[in-house]
Motif scaffolding. Sequence first.
Motif, PDB file in Angstrom:
ATOM      1  N   LEU A 146      10.228 -15.357  31.850  1.00 27.94           N
ATOM      2  CA  LEU A 146       9.127 -14.341  32.342  1.00 27.94           C
ATOM      3  C   LEU A 146       8.612 -13.731  31.178  1.00 27.94           C
ATOM      4  N   ALA A 147       9.528 -13.583  30.135  1.00 30.03           N
ATOM      5  CA  ALA A 147       8.850 -13.013  28.804  1.00 30.03           C
ATOM      6  C   ALA A 147       7.790 -13.720  28.140  1.00 30.03           C
ATOM      7  N   LEU A 148       8.132 -15.190  28.270  1.00 30.39           N
ATOM      8  CA  LEU A 148       7.178 -15.923  27.731  1.00 30.39           C
ATOM      9  C   LEU A 148       6.023 -16.170  28.364  1.00 30.39           C
ATOM     10  N   VAL A 149       5.937 -16.108  29.725  1.00 37.13           N
ATOM     11  CA  VAL A 149       4.746 -15.912  30.432  1.00 37.13           C
ATOM     12  C   VAL A 149       3.938 -14.657  30.189  1.00 37.13           C
ATOM     13  N   GLU A 150       4.624 -13.467  29.997  1.00 43.85           N
ATOM     14  CA  GLU A 150       4.120 -12.099  29.591  1.00 43.85           C
ATOM     15  C   GLU A 150       3.361 -12.268  28.465  1.00 43.85           C
ATOM     16  N   GLY A 151       3.893 -12.992  27.323  1.00 42.48           N
ATOM     17  CA  GLY A 151       3.301 -13.156  26.039  1.00 42.48           C
ATOM     18  C   GLY A 151       1.893 -14.068  26.343  1.00 42.48           C
ATOM     19  N   PHE A 152       2.111 -15.341  27.226  1.00 42.00           N
ATOM     20  CA  PHE A 152       0.885 -15.877  27.374  1.00 42.00           C
ATOM     21  C   PHE A 152      -0.338 -15.035  27.978  1.00 42.00           C
ATOM     22  N   CYS A 153       0.159 -14.248  28.818  1.00 47.10           N
ATOM     23  CA  CYS A 153      -0.930 -13.388  29.701  1.00 47.10           C
ATOM     24  C   CYS A 153      -1.642 -12.270  29.018  1.00 47.10           C
ATOM     25  N   ARG A 154      -0.861 -11.924  27.848  1.00 48.75           N
ATOM     26  CA  ARG A 154      -1.486 -10.678  26.868  1.00 48.75           C
ATOM     27  C   ARG A 154      -2.448 -11.363  26.102  1.00 48.75           C
ATOM     28  N   ILE A 155      -2.242 -12.818  25.685  1.00 48.51           N
ATOM     29  CA  ILE A 155      -3.455 -13.494  25.007  1.00 48.51           C
ATOM     30  C   ILE A 155      -4.512 -13.809  25.831  1.00 48.51           C
ATOM     31  N   PHE A 156      -4.262 -14.371  27.013  1.00 49.92           N
ATOM     32  CA  PHE A 156      -5.143 -14.834  28.118  1.00 49.92           C
ATOM     33  C   PHE A 156      -5.976 -13.372  28.368  1.00 49.92           C
ATOM     34  N   MET A 157      -5.402 -12.316  28.380  1.00 53.53           N
ATOM     35  CA  MET A 157      -6.274 -10.811  28.595  1.00 53.53           C
ATOM     36  C   MET A 157      -7.009 -10.703  27.684  1.00 53.53           C
ATOM     37  N   GLY A 158      -6.962 -10.978  26.413  1.00 48.79           N
ATOM     38  CA  GLY A 158      -7.646 -10.972  25.248  1.00 48.79           C
ATOM     39  C   GLY A 158      -7.526  -9.603  24.618  1.00 48.79           C
ATOM     40  N   VAL A 159      -6.331  -9.109  24.728  1.00 47.01           N
ATOM     41  CA  VAL A 159      -5.750  -7.909  24.155  1.00 47.01           C
ATOM     42  C   VAL A 159      -4.800  -8.153  22.902  1.00 47.01           C
ATOM     43  N   HIS A 160      -4.276  -9.254  22.691  1.00 45.81           N
ATOM     44  CA  HIS A 160      -3.473  -9.475  21.583  1.00 45.81           C
ATOM     45  C   HIS A 160      -3.906 -11.062  20.970  1.00 45.81           C
ATOM     46  N   TYR A 161      -3.593 -11.045  19.830  1.00 40.78           N
ATOM     47  CA  TYR A 161      -3.367 -12.235  18.900  1.00 40.78           C
ATOM     48  C   TYR A 161      -2.082 -12.957  19.300  1.00 40.78           C
ATOM     49  N   PRO A 162      -2.041 -14.320  19.181  1.00 39.29           N
ATOM     50  CA  PRO A 162      -0.922 -15.072  19.259  1.00 39.29           C
ATOM     51  C   PRO A 162       0.286 -14.468  18.397  1.00 39.29           C
ATOM     52  N   THR A 163       0.094 -14.000  17.112  1.00 40.89           N
ATOM     53  CA  THR A 163       1.115 -13.602  16.175  1.00 40.89           C
ATOM     54  C   THR A 163       1.336 -12.289  16.476  1.00 40.89           C
ATOM     55  N   ASP A 164       0.619 -11.530  17.559  1.00 41.67           N
ATOM     56  CA  ASP A 164       1.275 -10.120  18.032  1.00 41.67           C
ATOM     57  C   ASP A 164       2.364 -10.569  18.808  1.00 41.67           C
TER      58      ASP A 164
END
Length: 237
Positions: A146-164
Amino acid sequence: MAGPELAVDGANLDVDLLYDINGLTKSTPEWLDRAIGFVGEYGLLVALVVLVLWCWTSVRRRPDPEVSVAGLVWAPLAAGIAVLVNIPIRGFVERPRPFVDHQGLELLVHGKSDFSFVSDHATLAMALGVGLFVANRTFGLIGIGLALVEGFCRIFMGVHYPTDVVGGFALGTATTLLLAPLAMALLTPLVTSIGRSRRAGLLVRARRAAAPHSAVELPEPRVADDVAGSGRSDLAA
């Protein structure tokens, strides 16, 4: 500071991955974008909390649940500590949100004015997932997923870089695992003590159903034998 960047042969992989993942919004329906925005902002964190509670109801039924329950107590504590550690990191790096420096991003959540590195959501989610893994491997693997999915969503949403997101995963994991020995050494005796309490002990051990009483075997009535014996005695007399 501009923040960490991944560059290979002059190409900024961090920004390229941001555009590639966020660019998926151009081919997804609007209702799905809204759903992913809600899930990435609130839903997955709520799901992780529910997973912690579900794991708690499961491990309480074990013969010796104290260590597992102590691990579950440590999971949200570790998540809170990791977010506190992130406060000075974000203030030191001062990396703007990706939509501030880059045009053409599809922003699914508005109102983000703080710094970007590292992601609080990724930190919280991974700390909870790894904390669950300390308590129970099966639930922990689900939590990490679920945490990995959360990370993908944050990038998909445009609010974070992958390195964030990667930085948040690293911070959440490191905080949980590095402090786990000390936390477990302190929490396990406390949880064990609570488990001995008559009322508060239900937080640690599930109430066990009382074993059914075995039927008491009564001696068979011997009325007929007594009557027969009495008759023979009268005849003999």
